[in-house]
Design an enzyme around this catalytic site. Structure first.
Site, PDB file in Angstrom:
ATOM      1  N   CYS A   1       0.801  -1.197   0.000  1.00 55.43           N
ATOM      2  CA  CYS A   1       0.000   0.000   0.000  1.00 55.43           C
ATOM      3  C   CYS A   1       0.858   1.282   0.000  1.00 55.43           C
ATOM      4  O   CYS A   1       0.353   2.349  -0.211  1.00 55.43           O
ATOM      5  CB  CYS A   1      -0.904  -0.025   1.217  1.00 55.43           C
ATOM      6  SG  CYS A   1      -2.251   1.123   1.161  1.00 55.43           S
TER       7      CYS A   1
ATOM      8  N   LYS B   1      -6.273   3.030   3.513  1.00 52.76           N
ATOM      9  CA  LYS B   1      -6.819   4.375   3.356  1.00 52.76           C
ATOM     10  C   LYS B   1      -7.079   4.693   1.893  1.00 52.76           C
ATOM     11  O   LYS B   1      -8.123   5.233   1.536  1.00 52.76           O
ATOM     12  CB  LYS B   1      -5.843   5.397   3.949  1.00 52.76           C
ATOM     13  CG  LYS B   1      -6.300   6.849   3.843  1.00 52.76           C
ATOM     14  CD  LYS B   1      -7.514   7.109   4.701  1.00 52.76           C
ATOM     15  CE  LYS B   1      -7.875   8.581   4.733  1.00 52.76           C
ATOM     16  NZ  LYS B   1      -9.121   8.817   5.480  1.00 52.76           N
TER      17      LYS B   1
END
Length: 600
Positions: A2, A595
């Site tokens: 990520c 996120k």
């Protein structure tokens, strides 16, 4: 996924990489690792779990000024040390970190790498092994890198080390965010600017299908044909203090408290010197030329889109459809003759939304992005952008970006209404100012929210949110917040749908949070509460001042009914926060969540 960082210069790379990864923790991850160029070759450190565990195994005595790092959120292969990045080729000459998804990795393995023994379950290892195979044919590293990328289908942001060329980092990007940061006798690589604000605020934006050769003195950008591209750096509009918690125990609580300031900032940004709402004339004309608006979004942004539909249809009298991006991309409805698309994304990098934007761009339709990150992929590829001006949002669970989205959507709706000659009936900027004041009051009532969380949610297995009209949409967002950070099975339902099946889930003691902010449906939602109480539910009623009744659990300060969603969500955010604390959950970094969802 990520997050990626890279550093090349004269300072100790290890600490810069680790601090950079810590700044990317907000994106979500399940493992982390770094690789550094050392005296005797590339050294790799990686661990499942938090970066704090990674720190424990990094040898402080290894001298290095070049390295790459990665936080992983599993897509191919379970979360494990073996599957964590960086990955190395069999000879260990090449070491690589990668964000994205290689869609044809199994085909590449079959056609080019049949004789290779793979260590991990990841698609990423295919890239680094393919790189070694290409070099073995006699190609230079740069040629092999271009060839490797040309054989890959999918999304990638890549950082690559070559043990035989220790003074450079090779970088590539396609459909996954990546920046190169510019320093004085050093350069950096990052998935976003926040990761490297500790060392620079100057960044070069990379475009899809570009490769970059980074040394401490130079940054050379090329396309896949080998042609050099010149591009000037930009200054990140962030300050290192923007991404610190300060005196707050969690980013989420800080960001909840920042919402009044965000709303006031939005008012200031979107009004002229006379205090009137003012948007780009081109945006206004493009919407007025359309015959239907299509809002495309995911998660919290989708919930904002549902409220935005109400704003636009009620204020501007224009038809609106709201669609989940991941469904729209392969199940596109019949479009009208002149559609206008609005994409809502906090990060501006949401892969599912981008996939739809690519489709609608190819069809020639105009598009607007509402995002917290101007310059993001969605912002660049859409025709127009409306920034949220919310500042960095670090907690995985969105709070201030959601209310900022609602505020910007209300301003957009009011602007279109004015252009069409529709009478709004109230001063929107004034009413938004009152919303900000109400938010201040609500943020000062944390003890009451904590008590409600303890009473209704501390030990429950599940929870239901009910509402009618726009309160239903706010309930969906409240349920998402609760399930994200407390892991309670929480669902939002339209009050009128209870008797059509959902009420079967109600049992003795089931908490039901009911929203009552809309006068025209107040009696209806009260009737729904009686229905669930009759089946043993434990009701928590949150009402608007003027609509409250005896027994309500919490009364919101009065604001204009159309803008009630902006204040009604604040108690739901705080209740979710305190429920997570009571259940000893990781508020800012909930399990399994990222996120910025940059893969489809």
């Amino acid at each position: 996924m990520c997050g990626i960082v890279g550093f090349i210069g004269e300072q100790d790379a290890k600490e810069i990489l680790l601090k950079g990864l810590e700044k990317l923790e907000y994106r979500g991850y399940d493992s982390a690792g770094i690789a550094v160029q050392a005296e005797n070759g590339v050294v790799v450190y990686k661990e499942k779990g938090r970066i704090a565990k990674l720190r424990e195994i990094v040898d402080e005595n290894v001298a290095t000024s070049v390295g790459i790092g990665h936080t992983r959120w599993a897509t191919h292969g379970v979360p494990s040390k073996v599957n964590a990045h960086p990955h190395q080729s069999t000879s260990k000459r090449f070491t690589l970190v990668h964000n994205g998804v290689i869609e044809n990795y199994e085909l590449v393995k079959k056609e080019y790498l049949q004789d290779v023994t793979f260590v991990s379950e990841t698609d990423t290892e295919v890239i680094v092994q393919l790189m070694e195979q290409q070099v073995s044919t006699g190609l230079s590293v740069e040629e092999a890198f271009r060839n490797t990328l040309s054989l890959l289908h999918g999304s990638y942001a890549i950082g690559l080390l070559d043990a035989e060329n220790p003074n450079m980092i090779y970088v590539a990007k396609n459909k996954s965010p990546l920046l190169v940061g510019v320093g004085d006798n050093f350069n950096v690589v990052a998935s976003d600017a926040m990761a490297m604000l500790q060392v620079t605020d100057q960044f070069i934006e990379l475009m899809d299908k570009e490769i970059v050769i980074v040394t401490k003195e130079s940054i050379t950008i090329k396309n896949l044909q080998g042609e050099t591209i010149e591009r000037a750096p930009f200054t990140a509009e962030l300050d290192a203090s923007d991404i610190e918690k300060g005196t707050y125990p969690h980013f989420m609580l800080k960001e909840i408290d920042e919402q009044p300031l965000v709303i006031r900032n939005i008012i200031q940004k979107y009004q002229d010197e006379n205090g009137e709402i003012e948007l780009d004339q081109d945006i206004r004309n493009a919407i007025l030329d359309s015959d239907r608006i299509y809002i495309i979004a995911c998660g919290t942004s989708y919930h904002a889109g549902l409220v935005g539909k109400q704003f636009i249809e009620k204020f501007a009298k224009m038809p609106v459809e709201v669609h989940v991006a991941s469904e729209f991309s392969y199940n596109m409805p019949l479009l009208t003759e002149r559609p206008f698309f609005i994409y809502i994304s906090q990060s501006g990098e949401t892969a599912d939304s981008r996939a739809v934007l690519v489709q609608t761009n190819e069809m020639g339709h105009k598009a607007l992005t509402i995002t917290n990150v101007p310059g993001s992929t969605l912002s660049r590829e859409a025709d127009y952008t409306l920034p949220l001006y919310a500042g960095p949002e670090i907690a995985v669970a969105s709070t201030k970006a959601y209310t900022a989205q609602l505020a910007v959507l209300s301003i957009l709706a009011a602007d279109i209404a004015k252009a069409k000659g529709e009478v709004l009936g109230f001063d929107l900027t004034h009413e938004l100012g009152l919303v900000a004041n109400a938010m201040v009051q609500l943020c000062d009532q944390k003890e009451e929210m904590d008590a409600l969380a303890k009473q209704f949610l501390a030990t429950t297995r599940n929870c239901f949110f009910i509402g009618r009209s726009v309160d239903f949409y706010v309930g969906l967002e409240g349920a998402l917040k609760l399930k994200e950070i407390s892991y309670i099975q929480a669902e939002g339902f339209a009050g009128g749908e209870l008797k059509h099946g959902t009420i079967a889930l109600i049992e003795n003691g089931t908490p039901v949070i009911a929203l009552a902010t809309q006068e025209h449906v107040n009696l209806g939602i009260r009737g729904n509460v009686k229905e669930v109480v009759a089946r043993g539910a434990n009701p928590c009623i949150i009402s608007m001042k003027g609509l409250e009744m005896e027994g309500d659990s919490f009364v919101l300060p009065a604001v204009h009914e159309a803008l009630a969603p902006l204040v009604a969500v604040i108690p739901l955010q705080l209740i979710s926060y305190y429920a997570a604390l009571h259940r000893e959950c990781d508020v800012d970094k909930p399990r399994n969540l990222a996120k910025s969802v940059t893969v489809e």
